[in-house]
Design a protein around this motif. Structure first.
Motif, PDB file in Angstrom:
ATOM      1  N   GLY A   1       0.808  -1.210   0.000  1.00  0.00           N
ATOM      2  CA  GLY A   1       0.000   0.000   0.000  1.00  0.00           C
ATOM      3  C   GLY A   1       0.845   1.265   0.000  1.00  0.00           C
ATOM      4  N   ALA A   2       1.962   1.250   0.717  1.00  0.00           N
ATOM      5  CA  ALA A   2       2.839   2.418   0.759  1.00  0.00           C
ATOM      6  C   ALA A   2       3.414   2.723  -0.626  1.00  0.00           C
ATOM      7  CB  ALA A   2       3.970   2.182   1.765  1.00  0.00           C
ATOM      8  N   TRP A   3       3.792   1.676  -1.347  1.00  0.00           N
ATOM      9  CA  TRP A   3       4.310   1.865  -2.702  1.00  0.00           C
ATOM     10  C   TRP A   3       3.225   2.434  -3.619  1.00  0.00           C
ATOM     11  CZ3 TRP A   3       9.114   2.085  -4.320  1.00  0.00           C
ATOM     12  CH2 TRP A   3      10.114   1.449  -3.575  1.00  0.00           C
ATOM     13  N   LEU A   4       2.005   1.930  -3.472  1.00  0.00           N
ATOM     14  CA  LEU A   4       0.911   2.407  -4.320  1.00  0.00           C
ATOM     15  C   LEU A   4       0.596   3.872  -4.050  1.00  0.00           C
ATOM     16  CD1 LEU A   4      -1.461  -0.705  -4.163  1.00  0.00           C
ATOM     17  CD2 LEU A   4       0.019  -0.012  -6.065  1.00  0.00           C
ATOM     18  N   TRP A   5       0.550   4.251  -2.760  1.00  0.00           N
ATOM     19  CA  TRP A   5       0.288   5.652  -2.425  1.00  0.00           C
ATOM     20  C   TRP A   5       1.451   6.544  -2.843  1.00  0.00           C
ATOM     21  CZ3 TRP A   5      -4.254   7.286  -2.163  1.00  0.00           C
ATOM     22  CH2 TRP A   5      -5.286   6.582  -1.528  1.00  0.00           C
TER      23      TRP A   5
ATOM     24  N   LEU B   1       8.179   1.951  -9.657  1.00  0.00           N
ATOM     25  CA  LEU B   1       9.351   2.729 -10.051  1.00  0.00           C
ATOM     26  C   LEU B   1       9.468   2.845 -11.569  1.00  0.00           C
ATOM     27  CD1 LEU B   1      11.945   1.317  -7.485  1.00  0.00           C
ATOM     28  CD2 LEU B   1      10.836   3.565  -7.442  1.00  0.00           C
ATOM     29  N   LEU B   2       9.227   1.737 -12.258  1.00  0.00           N
ATOM     30  CA  LEU B   2       9.320   1.752 -13.712  1.00  0.00           C
ATOM     31  C   LEU B   2       8.224   2.622 -14.315  1.00  0.00           C
ATOM     32  CD1 LEU B   2      10.732   0.696 -16.233  1.00  0.00           C
ATOM     33  CD2 LEU B   2       9.258  -1.320 -16.158  1.00  0.00           C
ATOM     34  N   SER B   3       7.026   2.569 -13.750  1.00  0.00           N
ATOM     35  CA  SER B   3       5.918   3.353 -14.287  1.00  0.00           C
ATOM     36  C   SER B   3       6.108   4.844 -14.027  1.00  0.00           C
ATOM     37  CB  SER B   3       4.594   2.876 -13.686  1.00  0.00           C
ATOM     38  OG  SER B   3       4.287   1.573 -14.132  1.00  0.00           O
ATOM     39  N   ILE B   4       6.683   5.204 -12.892  1.00  0.00           N
ATOM     40  CA  ILE B   4       6.986   6.619 -12.641  1.00  0.00           C
ATOM     41  C   ILE B   4       7.980   7.125 -13.683  1.00  0.00           C
ATOM     42  CG2 ILE B   4       8.115   8.221 -11.053  1.00  0.00           C
ATOM     43  CD1 ILE B   4       6.950   6.583  -8.744  1.00  0.00           C
TER      44      ILE B   4
ATOM     45  N   SER C   1       1.193   9.820  -5.337  1.00  0.00           N
ATOM     46  CA  SER C   1       1.820  11.114  -5.047  1.00  0.00           C
ATOM     47  C   SER C   1       2.714  11.566  -6.201  1.00  0.00           C
ATOM     48  CB  SER C   1       2.638  11.026  -3.753  1.00  0.00           C
ATOM     49  OG  SER C   1       1.810  10.682  -2.656  1.00  0.00           O
ATOM     50  N   ALA C   2       3.464  10.630  -6.778  1.00  0.00           N
ATOM     51  CA  ALA C   2       4.342  10.970  -7.902  1.00  0.00           C
ATOM     52  C   ALA C   2       3.540  11.405  -9.117  1.00  0.00           C
ATOM     53  CB  ALA C   2       5.226   9.770  -8.250  1.00  0.00           C
ATOM     54  N   MET C   3       2.404  10.733  -9.361  1.00  0.00           N
ATOM     55  CA  MET C   3       1.550  11.121 -10.480  1.00  0.00           C
ATOM     56  C   MET C   3       0.945  12.505 -10.267  1.00  0.00           C
ATOM     57  SD  MET C   3       1.763   8.733 -12.763  1.00  0.00           S
ATOM     58  CE  MET C   3       3.457   8.468 -12.206  1.00  0.00           C
ATOM     59  N   ALA C   4       0.546  12.803  -9.031  1.00  0.00           N
ATOM     60  CA  ALA C   4      -0.004  14.131  -8.728  1.00  0.00           C
ATOM     61  C   ALA C   4       1.057  15.206  -8.960  1.00  0.00           C
ATOM     62  CB  ALA C   4      -0.503  14.173  -7.286  1.00  0.00           C
ATOM     63  N   ALA C   5       2.289  14.936  -8.523  1.00  0.00           N
ATOM     64  CA  ALA C   5       3.380  15.889  -8.724  1.00  0.00           C
ATOM     65  C   ALA C   5       3.652  16.088 -10.214  1.00  0.00           C
ATOM     66  CB  ALA C   5       4.635  15.401  -8.014  1.00  0.00           C
TER      67      ALA C   5
ATOM     68  N   ALA D   1       0.221  15.036 -21.913  1.00  0.00           N
ATOM     69  CA  ALA D   1       1.149  14.805 -20.802  1.00  0.00           C
ATOM     70  C   ALA D   1       0.424  14.838 -19.461  1.00  0.00           C
ATOM     71  CB  ALA D   1       2.256  15.858 -20.821  1.00  0.00           C
ATOM     72  N   ILE D   2      -0.526  15.752 -19.288  1.00  0.00           N
ATOM     73  CA  ILE D   2      -1.273  15.855 -18.029  1.00  0.00           C
ATOM     74  C   ILE D   2      -2.218  14.671 -17.861  1.00  0.00           C
ATOM     75  CG2 ILE D   2      -3.029  17.210 -16.811  1.00  0.00           C
ATOM     76  CD1 ILE D   2      -1.751  19.719 -18.136  1.00  0.00           C
ATOM     77  N   ALA D   3      -2.842  14.245 -18.958  1.00  0.00           N
ATOM     78  CA  ALA D   3      -3.814  13.150 -18.883  1.00  0.00           C
ATOM     79  C   ALA D   3      -3.180  11.851 -18.407  1.00  0.00           C
ATOM     80  CB  ALA D   3      -4.476  12.941 -20.246  1.00  0.00           C
ATOM     81  N   VAL D   4      -1.926  11.621 -18.758  1.00  0.00           N
ATOM     82  CA  VAL D   4      -1.257  10.360 -18.386  1.00  0.00           C
ATOM     83  C   VAL D   4      -1.189  10.184 -16.868  1.00  0.00           C
ATOM     84  CG1 VAL D   4       0.925   9.093 -18.439  1.00  0.00           C
ATOM     85  CG2 VAL D   4       0.030  10.116 -20.533  1.00  0.00           C
ATOM     86  N   PRO D   5      -0.583  11.114 -16.103  1.00  0.00           N
ATOM     87  CA  PRO D   5      -0.509  10.897 -14.655  1.00  0.00           C
ATOM     88  C   PRO D   5      -1.859  11.008 -13.956  1.00  0.00           C
ATOM     89  CG  PRO D   5       0.411  13.042 -15.224  1.00  0.00           C
ATOM     90  CD  PRO D   5       0.178  12.306 -16.512  1.00  0.00           C
ATOM     91  N   VAL D   6      -2.772  11.825 -14.491  1.00  0.00           N
ATOM     92  CA  VAL D   6      -4.093  11.931 -13.865  1.00  0.00           C
ATOM     93  C   VAL D   6      -4.825  10.600 -13.958  1.00  0.00           C
ATOM     94  CG1 VAL D   6      -6.378  12.981 -14.068  1.00  0.00           C
ATOM     95  CG2 VAL D   6      -4.343  14.426 -14.170  1.00  0.00           C
ATOM     96  N   TRP D   7      -4.880  10.027 -15.144  1.00  0.00           N
ATOM     97  CA  TRP D   7      -5.547   8.738 -15.346  1.00  0.00           C
ATOM     98  C   TRP D   7      -4.869   7.629 -14.535  1.00  0.00           C
ATOM     99  CZ3 TRP D   7      -9.844   6.634 -17.509  1.00  0.00           C
ATOM    100  CH2 TRP D   7      -9.831   5.263 -17.783  1.00  0.00           C
ATOM    101  N   SER D   8      -3.546   7.565 -14.641  1.00  0.00           N
ATOM    102  CA  SER D   8      -2.802   6.507 -13.969  1.00  0.00           C
ATOM    103  C   SER D   8      -2.910   6.635 -12.457  1.00  0.00           C
ATOM    104  CB  SER D   8      -1.336   6.550 -14.397  1.00  0.00           C
ATOM    105  OG  SER D   8      -0.640   5.430 -13.921  1.00  0.00           O
ATOM    106  N   GLY D   9      -2.797   7.849 -11.945  1.00  0.00           N
ATOM    107  CA  GLY D   9      -2.883   8.061 -10.512  1.00  0.00           C
ATOM    108  C   GLY D   9      -4.229   7.670  -9.943  1.00  0.00           C
TER     109      GLY D   9
END
Length: 235
Positions: free
Chosen positions: A3-7, A203-206, A11-15, A38-46
């Protein structure tokens, strides 16, 4: 621990989304569509990783959790990354070559579906059959990126073509890590435990989504600031 890794990923996607939003306020000649993608990628993934962090988006898969939400995320976010790469390849050209993009997205969806079916399979032979099909899908994507799409990108000014070439090499290199982690993790031979599998995918997805997107946009912004980003296809 998972869960810590997922959260952490959320956080990385929000940043990343906030960074791209900030950059979009000062586009430096980069078309608005590049920032929207570029914005849609982390919003959707996060959003989908938040679902997983809250305990959803998974089913039992023969003794290990299968995060189907991860595949829902990849089906869209990976397609958007390919769209961003195609936009870089065709920025200075009068046409966007939509057929190439359709082929890339189609190969990506086939690859993601194969991975999900392999993850859900309970017997070794269908697992590796679907893994093989997914690997063929990835090879098709790489062949398109380094073949026809690269040929299209070569028609652009040299600096823009070089930006595409660097982005394509980096994205391809990062994506090769996914089948390796899948194969070594609980879905494959089981050399990695669930927490290690999740951590490596995170890590790879970030790196693939926020890291790659930032480098691609930064390169284009640098060219735009120098006045070396010519106008091309419609935004």
């Amino acid at each position: 621990m998972t869960g810590a890794w997922l959260w952490g990923y959320v956080s990385a996607m929000a940043a990343g989304a906030l960074l791209f939003l900030r950059w979009s306020a000062s586009p430096k000649g980069v078309p608005a569509v590049e920032y929207r993608v570029a914005i849609a990628v982390p919003v959707w993934s996060g959003l989908w990783y938040a679902v997983m962090a809250l305990g959803g988006g998974q089913v039992d898969g023969d003794g290990h959790p299968v995060y189907w939400a991860r595949y829902v995320d990849w089906s869209v976010s990976a397609s958007l990354l390919l769209t961003a790469l195609a936009l870089t390849a065709t920025h200075a050209l009068p046409h966007r070559h939509p057929r190439l993009l359709v082929a890339l997205v189609g190969a990506n969806l086939a690859m993601i579906l194969s991975g999900l079916l392999g993850d859900l399979a309970t017997d070794p032979w269908p697992q590796y059959l679907f893994f093989g099909l997914g690997a063929l899908g990835l090879l098709a994507i790489l062949a398109l990126i380094y073949g026809p799409l690269r040929a299209v990108a070569r028609r652009q000014p040299h600096r823009l073509y070089r930006a595409y070439r660097e982005a394509a090499l980096l994205l391809g290199g990062l994506w090769l890590g996914y089948p390796v982690i899948w194969l070594l993790g609980p879905s494959g031979v089981g050399m990695l435990g669930g927490t290690a599998d999740t951590a490596l995918f995170v890590l790879l997805s970030i790196a693939s989504k926020v890291g790659w997107g930032a480098l691609d946009l930064a390169r284009l912004r640098e060219l735009g600031a120098r006045g070396e980003l010519p106008l091309g296809g419609s935004p």
